[in-house]
Design a protein around this motif. Structure first.
Motif, PDB file in Angstrom:
ATOM      1  N   LEU A  84       0.761   8.794  12.600  1.00 60.69           N
ATOM      2  CA  LEU A  84       1.199   8.048  11.421  1.00 60.69           C
ATOM      3  C   LEU A  84       0.687   6.608  11.454  1.00 60.69           C
ATOM      4  N   LEU A  85       0.739   5.987  12.636  1.00 63.47           N
ATOM      5  CA  LEU A  85       0.273   4.599  12.759  1.00 63.47           C
ATOM      6  C   LEU A  85      -1.238   4.495  12.533  1.00 63.47           C
ATOM      7  N   VAL A  86      -1.985   5.405  13.149  1.00 65.84           N
ATOM      8  CA  VAL A  86      -3.445   5.380  12.986  1.00 65.84           C
ATOM      9  C   VAL A  86      -3.821   5.637  11.529  1.00 65.84           C
ATOM     10  N   ALA A  87      -3.153   6.617  10.925  1.00 72.06           N
ATOM     11  CA  ALA A  87      -3.444   6.943   9.523  1.00 72.06           C
ATOM     12  C   ALA A  87      -3.126   5.774   8.602  1.00 72.06           C
ATOM     13  N   ALA A  88      -2.049   5.042   8.909  1.00 74.10           N
ATOM     14  CA  ALA A  88      -1.642   3.913   8.061  1.00 74.10           C
ATOM     15  C   ALA A  88      -2.702   2.827   8.024  1.00 74.10           C
ATOM     16  N   TRP A  89      -3.475   2.674   9.090  1.00 72.96           N
ATOM     17  CA  TRP A  89      -4.517   1.644   9.124  1.00 72.96           C
ATOM     18  C   TRP A  89      -5.905   2.201   8.772  1.00 72.96           C
ATOM     19  N   ILE A  90      -6.186   3.450   9.145  1.00 68.75           N
ATOM     20  CA  ILE A  90      -7.519   4.004   8.942  1.00 68.75           C
ATOM     21  C   ILE A  90      -7.751   4.445   7.497  1.00 68.75           C
ATOM     22  N   LEU A  91      -6.772   5.113   6.882  1.00 65.63           N
ATOM     23  CA  LEU A  91      -6.963   5.636   5.528  1.00 65.63           C
ATOM     24  C   LEU A  91      -7.279   4.546   4.503  1.00 65.63           C
ATOM     25  N   PRO A  92      -6.494   3.450   4.443  1.00 65.16           N
ATOM     26  CA  PRO A  92      -6.843   2.398   3.480  1.00 65.16           C
ATOM     27  C   PRO A  92      -8.206   1.774   3.758  1.00 65.16           C
ATOM     28  N   ALA A  93      -8.509   1.545   5.037  1.00 72.24           N
ATOM     29  CA  ALA A  93      -9.791   0.933   5.394  1.00 72.24           C
ATOM     30  C   ALA A  93     -10.953   1.812   4.957  1.00 72.24           C
ATOM     31  N   GLY A  94     -10.807   3.126   5.123  1.00 72.57           N
ATOM     32  CA  GLY A  94     -11.864   4.047   4.722  1.00 72.57           C
ATOM     33  C   GLY A  94     -12.056   4.083   3.215  1.00 72.57           C
ATOM     34  N   GLN A  95     -10.961   4.092   2.473  1.00 72.33           N
ATOM     35  CA  GLN A  95     -11.058   4.132   1.012  1.00 72.33           C
ATOM     36  C   GLN A  95     -11.676   2.855   0.447  1.00 72.33           C
ATOM     37  N   LEU A  96     -11.286   1.714   0.988  1.00 70.21           N
ATOM     38  CA  LEU A  96     -11.775   0.436   0.465  1.00 70.21           C
ATOM     39  C   LEU A  96     -13.209   0.138   0.879  1.00 70.21           C
ATOM     40  N   ALA A  97     -13.705   0.865   1.866  1.00 69.58           N
ATOM     41  CA  ALA A  97     -15.097   0.650   2.275  1.00 69.58           C
ATOM     42  C   ALA A  97     -16.068   1.027   1.156  1.00 69.58           C
ATOM     43  N   VAL A  98     -15.660   1.957   0.293  1.00 77.80           N
ATOM     44  CA  VAL A  98     -16.544   2.415  -0.791  1.00 77.80           C
ATOM     45  C   VAL A  98     -16.803   1.311  -1.821  1.00 77.80           C
ATOM     46  N   PRO A  99     -15.746   0.710  -2.447  1.00 82.16           N
ATOM     47  CA  PRO A  99     -16.035  -0.344  -3.429  1.00 82.16           C
ATOM     48  C   PRO A  99     -16.702  -1.578  -2.816  1.00 82.16           C
ATOM     49  N   VAL A 100     -16.369  -1.886  -1.566  1.00 82.63           N
ATOM     50  CA  VAL A 100     -17.008  -3.029  -0.909  1.00 82.63           C
ATOM     51  C   VAL A 100     -18.485  -2.746  -0.678  1.00 82.63           C
ATOM     52  N   GLY A 101     -18.806  -1.521  -0.249  1.00 83.09           N
ATOM     53  CA  GLY A 101     -20.199  -1.144  -0.057  1.00 83.09           C
ATOM     54  C   GLY A 101     -20.985  -1.169  -1.363  1.00 83.09           C
ATOM     55  N   LEU A 102     -20.342  -0.714  -2.454  1.00 79.51           N
ATOM     56  CA  LEU A 102     -20.993  -0.722  -3.763  1.00 79.51           C
ATOM     57  C   LEU A 102     -21.209  -2.140  -4.288  1.00 79.51           C
ATOM     58  N   SER A 103     -20.362  -3.068  -3.834  1.00 79.95           N
ATOM     59  CA  SER A 103     -20.410  -4.437  -4.353  1.00 79.95           C
ATOM     60  C   SER A 103     -21.266  -5.378  -3.521  1.00 79.95           C
ATOM     61  N   ALA A 104     -21.741  -4.904  -2.390  1.00 78.66           N
ATOM     62  CA  ALA A 104     -22.416  -5.803  -1.446  1.00 78.66           C
ATOM     63  C   ALA A 104     -23.687  -6.426  -2.009  1.00 78.66           C
ATOM     64  N   ASP A 105     -24.499  -5.653  -2.733  1.00 77.33           N
ATOM     65  CA  ASP A 105     -25.805  -6.147  -3.175  1.00 77.33           C
ATOM     66  C   ASP A 105     -25.936  -6.196  -4.697  1.00 77.33           C
TER      67      ASP A 105
END
Length: 307
Positions: free
Chosen positions: A142-163
């Motif tokens: 539960l603890l790992v999922a609480a930190w990993i799931l949001p980070a993984g989801q938000l990596a997509v819009p940040v990656g799309l916005s980088a350049d």
């Protein structure tokens, strides 16, 4: 734009009469930062040190308070630097990184509150199954999922916005939130994905929490006074933290949508509440409302007077 290094800079246009109140801003924010670090870290250390607090409920509280420390550490150093600087600027990539970390931690707070509500649900509604459900392995998951799931989801819009190409270079906020994505010329895809993240990381966890606490209330209504007292003692702080944080997130969404219509002073006041109030609110609530934590705090701060 720095052509030599190919770095795009944006202007932080958030502070009201900064030249006049520069040191007032600094003293307030520096004091708040020290209080946040000390108050949250004290309770986390108490939970780590005392074996009677090595229970799932207190472990999740420690994770929640640690989350506040991490959030504050990504926010306050930049704010303190800005209020002392002649020019409030930030590279676009650094702003995206701050946006990524802040929103990941904000979403993690909802997931941690969801885990805490599930823990209370199992404890009160299925007490005989509690030891087999809330095992160390399940708590870690539960603890790992609480930190990993949001980070993984938000990596997509940040990656799309980088350049992407920017059409605006003035950011109306002290902390890089989703408004930074509005600086882009083409923001349709990122905005659509942002709605999906909002549903996954805020709406669904809040609905699950409300469901579990509704079940707890139903069970308590048909139970003894002792069960109702135990439920109120452990569940009330969680609900207070949830509603406090949920309304702050709603504010963040509204100000992003009404970016041009929201008064600058009101935006500054509410943003400062977001970065000051919530990280200080959690340790106060859990320190005062959770009986075992409060007992250890009294021993820590008043043992010298009683000896």
């Amino acid at each position: 734009m720095d052509n030599n290094l190919n770095i795009t800079y944006i202007t932080i246009d958030a502070y009201v009469e900064l030249d006049k109140y520069r040191f007032v801003y600094f003293v307030i924010m520096f004091t708040a930062y020290i209080l946040i670090i000390c108050s949250n870290s004290t309770i986390v250390c108490l939970i780590v040190i005392h074996k009677n607090l090595h229970e799932p409920m207190y472990i999740f509280i420690a994770a929640l308070l640690l989350n506040s420390v991490l959030f504050s550490t990504t926010v306050y150093p930049k704010i303190l630097t800005d209020v002392l600087s002649e020019k409030q600027i930030m590279s676009y990539s650094a702003c995206l990184f701050q946006f990524y970390v802040n929103y990941s931690l904000a979403a993690s707070e909802f997931f941690l509150l969801t885990a805490m509500s599930y823990d209370r649900y199992v404890s009160i509604c299925k007490p005989l199954q509690y030891p087999t459900i809330m095992t160390k392995t399940n708590i870690c998951i539960l603890l790992v999922a609480a930190w990993i799931l949001p980070a993984g989801q938000l990596a997509v819009p940040v990656g799309l916005s980088a350049d992407v190409e920017l059409c605006e270079f003035s950011f109306k906020g002290t902390v890089c939130n989703s408004a930074v994505l509005k600086l882009q010329c083409d923001k349709a895809a990122v905005t659509a994905y942002g709605v999906l993240i909002l549903v996954n990381d805020v709406v669904l966890p809040v609905l699950f929490i409300l469901f579990t606490y509704t079940r707890i209330l139903i069970i308590c209504y048909h139970s003894s006074g002792e069960v109702r007292r135990k439920a109120a003692q452990t569940c009330l702080p969680h609900l207070m933290v949830l509603f406090n944080y949920f309304f702050l997130v709603i504010y963040d969404v509204i100000t992003v949508r009404l970016e041009t219509d929201f008064p600058k002073t009101a935006r500054l006041v509410m943003t400062l509440q977001l970065v000051v109030y919530n990280p200080l609110f959690n340790p106060i609530i859990y320190g005062l409302k959770m009986k075992e934590i409060c007992k250890h705090l009294k021993k820590l701060f008043f043992q010298g007077k009683t000896n």
